[in-house]
Design a protein around this motif. Structure first.
Motif, short mmCIF file in Angstrom:
data_model
loop_
_atom_site.label_atom_id
_atom_site.label_comp_id
_atom_site.label_asym_id
_atom_site.label_seq_id
_atom_site.Cartn_x
_atom_site.Cartn_y
_atom_site.Cartn_z
N ILE A 123 -53.55 -31.43 -116.94
CA ILE A 123 -54.88 -32.05 -117.05
C ILE A 123 -54.84 -33.51 -116.68
O ILE A 123 -55.68 -34.01 -115.91
N MET A 124 -53.85 -34.23 -117.20
CA MET A 124 -53.81 -35.68 -116.97
C MET A 124 -53.44 -36.02 -115.53
O MET A 124 -53.88 -37.05 -115.00
N ARG A 125 -52.64 -35.18 -114.87
CA ARG A 125 -52.36 -35.46 -113.46
C ARG A 125 -53.63 -35.27 -112.62
O ARG A 125 -53.86 -36.02 -111.67
N LEU A 126 -54.45 -34.29 -112.98
CA LEU A 126 -55.72 -34.11 -112.29
C LEU A 126 -56.65 -35.29 -112.56
O LEU A 126 -57.33 -35.79 -111.64
N ILE A 127 -56.67 -35.75 -113.80
CA ILE A 127 -57.49 -36.92 -114.14
C ILE A 127 -57.01 -38.16 -113.39
O ILE A 127 -57.81 -38.96 -112.89
#
Length: 292
Positions: A123-127
């Motif tokens: 999730i955080m890499r996408l963010i």
């Protein structure tokens, strides 16, 4: 011996409100914002909508006077009525897009912070990928792809602000998820959804409120900017950025046509920023001492 009133411990939010009220600039910003919201809510009582769209060539480009407090534009439309009704577009879209982004960001950030591991990493890499694009540029890209209109502008603004809220919520949830009372609730058998909404979100509400108030100021600016370049609310709708775009060619000779709607944008942004600064100070843990 006469007994006094029983001591009642002030709640957290009551203490926050008292600290907020001690900040005069923050209170001034709140009063100003309530004034602008009141103008938007009671726009039909303040100015007839017919004056917003009615074109009168005989009364075009009249300077501010008793009959027309803000003057008229090149089509003879009452600028006062257009600015008042324009507050409905600018403020409602700004507040609505931030609330939608806050809700979506809270869900995404909670999932990342609560589950951790691969879920958090994905999730955080996408963010991070989304945040690599400046928010205004991302909103312009989405608005250009979807087209003009209120609904499309709301979607563009909401998507561009979700990463910021997701990161704020993720950092708070990551910290709170390791607390003893959360571990105790897990042991007791509380469901994940109930645990997040009842135990974690109330503690993450403070940072979210501060971020929302500051994001609203940026949202109003971005909405006006998109309308100014033709990617927001199309004419003849009286959004503040649209009013500026319609009158930019008359700026030199009739400065009031751009000064007044620009001043309305300025007031709303200042009010929201003052409120955000006041909330940040009031919710600062270092200031959580006794309030007299």
């Amino acid at each position: 011996m006469k007994r006094g009133r029983p001591f009642r411990k002030r709640g957290r939010w009551q203490a926050v409100w008292r600290r907020f009220c001690r900040n005069r600039l923050a209170v001034a910003g709140l009063v100003l914002l309530l004034f602008l919201i009141g103008a938007a809510v009671f726009a039909p009582a303040i100015a007839d909508y017919e004056r917003v769209i009615h074109q009168d060539s005989a009364n075009r480009l009249i300077a501010p006077c008793a009959a027309y407090p803000f003057g008229t534009d090149a089509y003879g439309r009452d600028l006062f009525a257009r600015v008042i009704w324009g507050s409905r577009y600018s403020l409602s879209l700004g507040i609505g897009s931030v609330l939608a982004a806050m809700l979506a960001g809270a869900v995404i950030g909670s999932a990342a912070g609560f589950y951790g591991g691969r879920t958090d990493s994905m999730i955080m890499r996408l963010i991070d990928m989304i945040m690599a694009i400046p928010g205004t540029l991302l909103a312009i890209t989405i608005a250009a792809a979807l087209g003009t209109g209120v609904g499309n502008l709301m979607i563009a603004m909401s998507i561009s602000q979700i990463p910021t809220f997701a990161r704020v919520v993720r950092s708070v949830v990551w910290t709170i998820a390791s607390e003893d009372y959360v571990e105790a609730a897990k042991t007791y058998g509380s469901k994940t959804a109930r645990l997040i909404t009842r135990q974690i979100w109330p503690n993450a509400l403070g940072p979210l409120i501060v971020q929302a108030s500051l994001s609203m100021a940026q949202a109003v600016l971005t909405i006006s900017s998109l309308s100014f370049i033709g990617l927001g609310i199309p004419a003849p709708s009286p959004e503040w950025g649209t009013i500026l775009a319609e009158n930019k060619s008359y700026m030199r000779m009739y400065g009031y046509l751009c000064t007044i709607p620009g001043f309305a944008i300025l007031l709303s942004v200042i009010a929201l920023n003052l409120i955000g600064d006041g909330l940040r100070d009031a919710l600062d843990p270092k200031l959580s001492g006794p309030v007299r």
